[in-house]
Design a protein around this motif. Structure first.
Motif, short mmCIF file in Angstrom:
data_model
loop_
_atom_site.label_atom_id
_atom_site.label_comp_id
_atom_site.label_asym_id
_atom_site.label_seq_id
_atom_site.Cartn_x
_atom_site.Cartn_y
_atom_site.Cartn_z
N GLN A 140 0.82 -1.20 0.00
CA GLN A 140 0.00 0.00 0.00
C GLN A 140 0.86 1.26 0.00
OE1 GLN A 140 -2.27 -0.90 3.50
NE2 GLN A 140 -3.91 -1.93 2.37
N LYS B 178 -7.56 3.75 -1.60
CA LYS B 178 -8.36 2.73 -0.92
C LYS B 178 -9.71 2.54 -1.60
CE LYS B 178 -9.61 1.18 3.74
NZ LYS B 178 -11.04 0.89 3.64
N TRP C 296 -6.50 0.17 -4.25
CA TRP C 296 -5.07 0.41 -4.40
C TRP C 296 -4.58 0.27 -5.84
CZ3 TRP C 296 -3.30 2.62 -0.10
CH2 TRP C 296 -4.05 2.40 1.07
#
Length: 343
Positions: free
Chosen positions: A27, A59, A63
């Protein structure tokens, strides 16, 4: 999403509430790639170019940098076309009292993590009567300005109080007294427009939503509402009957719930903002604050600690003098939230 369970339901844990402070290596890599791409292509929007805004869009699109880029640029185009910054600065809503009479909604205190609590009493809402006092266009502008106030005024102050970035709110929708007449054509039109604005332009700003006092007819209502929501939003919703307190109080202290919902919080109307953030003055943005924000963003995030709820409710009023002493190291939290940069 939990549906009509009478047993206490699990609510967000601290690590879920502060997901943006607990990124995986993948992430973090997606954020770095997203930032580099928007920077290289000159698509970053000032005031919406901070770490947490970019993470919200990532998000919202699982991603995927390409999909997040499309969503982000659509947001920037919408803000330019709608004149959102100017709207926030100039919009007035003299019909507010009449609208709130048929659409009671307000902010009331925070959850145990320091996130603001927003409440709507849908059993007292009449969409047709709302539109007797205002137009659909002005109602949507009012909704947008309320979002801007949350982002620019409430969340930065909650961040200062919590000592860490607060970028989401919690929502309670009280359906006591709701019937199908509350969901006629006007209500569906309003909901459709609001859902699009919320999910497309203010994405991942919802922490947890509780729908309480759900009547039997709610299954029919949900069939209308459900298609308007993305799956990522549905996963944050807990639907409860009249036995909601054991679930809600896992996340929101009873003292922080208004008496109209069975809590101990005093409330004299369905309009006034009540919360500890009303006595916080934001520091003015500047080079020193921005430098602190940059340094904070580059540092590993510390494990978040739960914020202590305020013991006494504070009614909103104009603040002439700062009521809270703000430590220098929390300035980075506010500026790093990217919320006051457009002032």
């Amino acid at each position: 999403m939990h549906f009509f369970s009478h047993a206490p339901q699990p609510v967000q844990k601290e690590v879920e509430a502060f997901w943006y402070l607990n990124l995986s290596p993948e992430q973090q890599a997606a954020h770095d790639k997203f930032l580099a791409h928007l920077t290289d292509t000159k698509q970053l929007l000032v005031g919406h170019d901070d770490r947490y805004t970019l993470l919200r869009f990532l998000k919202a699109r699982q991603w995927d940098v390409n999909k997040a880029t499309i969503m982000y640029t659509n947001m920037t185009k919408w803000r330019a076309e709608h004149g959102t910054d100017r709207l926030y600065e100039t919009f007035t809503f003299p019909e507010e009292d009449q609208v709130i009479e048929h659409y009671p909604h307000f902010y009331h205190m925070t959850d145990k993590f320091g996130r603001p609590l927003y409440i709507e009493l849908l059993g007292h809402t009449d969409a047709a009567k709302i539109l007797e006092h205002t137009s659909m266009e002005r109602l949507m502008d009012y909704h947008i300005v309320e979002w801007e106030r949350l982002k620019r005024e409430i969340l930065p102050r909650c961040s200062l109080l919590a000592g860490k970035p607060i970028i989401t709110k919690n929502v309670i929708l009280d359906l006591k007294g709701v019937s199908m007449k509350n969901f006629g054509h006007a209500a569906r039109e309003i909901l459709t427009k609001i859902a699009a604005i919320d999910q497309d332009y203010y994405c991942e700003s919802l922490g947890q939503m509780f729908i309480i006092n759900t009547p039997t007819v709610f299954r029919l209502i949900w069939a209308v509402v459900n298609p308007m929501l993305e799956e990522r939003t549905r996963r944050k919703i807990i639907i409860l009957g009249s036995d909601y307190m054991p679930t809600i109080t896992q996340l929101i202290p009873e003292d922080n719930l208004p008496a109209c919902l069975g809590g101990k919080g005093a409330r004299t109307d369905m309009k006034t903002t009540i919360g500890p953030w009303t006595e916080v003055e934001l520091p003015a943005p500047g080079p020193a604050a921005m430098a602190a924000a940059t340094a904070a963003a580059a540092s590993p995030a510390k494990e978040p600690a739960a914020a202590s709820p305020a013991k006494e409710p504070v009614v909103a009023s104009p603040v002439k003098e700062p009521m809270v002493t703000v430590p220098a190291d929390t300035v980075a939290v506010t500026v790093g939230n990217g919320i006051i940069a457009a002032h």
